[in-house]
Design an enzyme around this catalytic site. Structure first.
Site, PDB file in Angstrom:
ATOM      1  N   HIS A  75       0.824  -1.221   0.000  1.00  0.00           N
ATOM      2  CA  HIS A  75       0.000   0.000   0.000  1.00  0.00           C
ATOM      3  C   HIS A  75       0.853   1.263   0.000  1.00  0.00           C
ATOM      4  CE1 HIS A  75       0.411   0.147   4.535  1.00  0.00           C
ATOM      5  NE2 HIS A  75       0.317   1.449   4.291  1.00  0.00           N
ATOM      6  N   ASP A 106       0.310  -7.511   1.960  1.00  0.00           N
ATOM      7  CA  ASP A 106       0.722  -6.111   1.924  1.00  0.00           C
ATOM      8  C   ASP A 106       2.242  -5.960   1.913  1.00  0.00           C
ATOM      9  OD1 ASP A 106       0.425  -3.400   1.770  1.00  0.00           O
ATOM     10  OD2 ASP A 106       0.015  -3.105   3.908  1.00  0.00           O
ATOM     11  N   GLY A 174       3.090   7.101   7.579  1.00  0.00           N
ATOM     12  CA  GLY A 174       4.492   7.225   7.184  1.00  0.00           C
ATOM     13  C   GLY A 174       5.352   6.147   7.798  1.00  0.00           C
ATOM     14  N   SER A 176       4.446   3.053   7.849  1.00  0.00           N
ATOM     15  CA  SER A 176       4.228   1.842   7.058  1.00  0.00           C
ATOM     16  C   SER A 176       5.473   1.496   6.246  1.00  0.00           C
ATOM     17  CB  SER A 176       3.048   2.036   6.103  1.00  0.00           C
ATOM     18  OG  SER A 176       1.848   2.158   6.806  1.00  0.00           O
TER      19      SER A 176
END
Length: 233
Positions: A75, A106, A174, A176
């Site tokens: 993502h 992900d 941020g 992630s």
């Protein structure tokens, strides 16, 4: 599925994890300060753009291969969107290919045209223990290379059908794509979900290893074209 009553335990768990990490440091283990300094060179700032090329967000990645392979969340790079990768030395790269993706878990692997980078060692996420001290380096709220210290709340938690590591540490947009590291500086997970200011979930790093072993590269010009062909994307 998530039992949200367990989230109420995070302050005690975090305190226990910090104490455990401090005890390890007292016994001669590396300090978080030392490890963070060593790891910083392997962290990347990923800046994404919308369809018109306007910067739309910031995430984190980390080096997993010396020849320019960066791991992050799927993502973070977005489906067929443009993005750039900036390393700690200030050098910015345009990606040359998407090496592998796993949308369900992900995860994504990105290739940049760089050499002699410092990859982070990948540990065994199956060996994580509740209360284990961990830390992460990422770009929360666009604040580059910020260090967050915390604890493994639960090594294995079902989140929408995915096995995740529940962590108690400061997590913001941020963060992630940030690596979750143990007190040996080994990656055990990849931050993916924030549920509160100091609780979230990381993808176990063991899911990243098969992607490195079996890449399916897509050149960036094809990656971007695929998205352009689907107006709904």
């Amino acid at each position: 599925m998530i039992n949200y009553r367990h989230l109420l335990l995070w302050p005690a768990l975090a305190a226990a994890g910090l104490l455990a990490a401090e005890e390890q440091e007292k016994k001669g283990g590396a300090t978080v300060e030392t490890l963070a300094e060593e790891v910083r060179a392997s962290i990347a700032v990923i800046s994404t753009a919308d369809r018109e090329g306007v910067r739309s967000g910031t995430g984190t990645g980390f080096v997993v291969r010396a020849d320019g392979v960066i791991a992050t969340n799927f993502h973070v790079i977005g489906l067929h969107r443009g993005f750039s990768v900036r390393l700690a030395d200030g050098e910015t790269y345009e990606p040359t290919a998407i090496l592998a993706t796993d949308r369900k878990r992900d995860l994504a692997l990105v290739k940049i045209d760089a050499k002699d980078l410092k990859p982070l060692p990948l540990g065994d996420s199956d060996q994580l223990k509740p209360g284990q001290g961990v830390f992460a380096i990422g770009n929360p709220l666009g604040l580059d290379f910020s260090v967050a210290r915390g604890v493994v709340a639960t090594p294995s938690r079902d989140v929408d059908g995915n096995d995740m590591v529940q962590v108690a540490m400061p997590i913001e947009p941020g963060s992630s794509g940030s690596p979750v590291l143990d007190m040996d500086g080994t990656v055990r997970g990849v931050i993916a979900i924030k549920t509160s200011a100091a609780m979230g979930f990381a993808v176990p790093v063991n899911h990243l290893k098969p992607m490195l072993e079996n890449p399916r590269p897509i050149p960036m010009k094809h990656w971007l074209t695929i998205g352009a062909l689907d107006s709904e994307e």
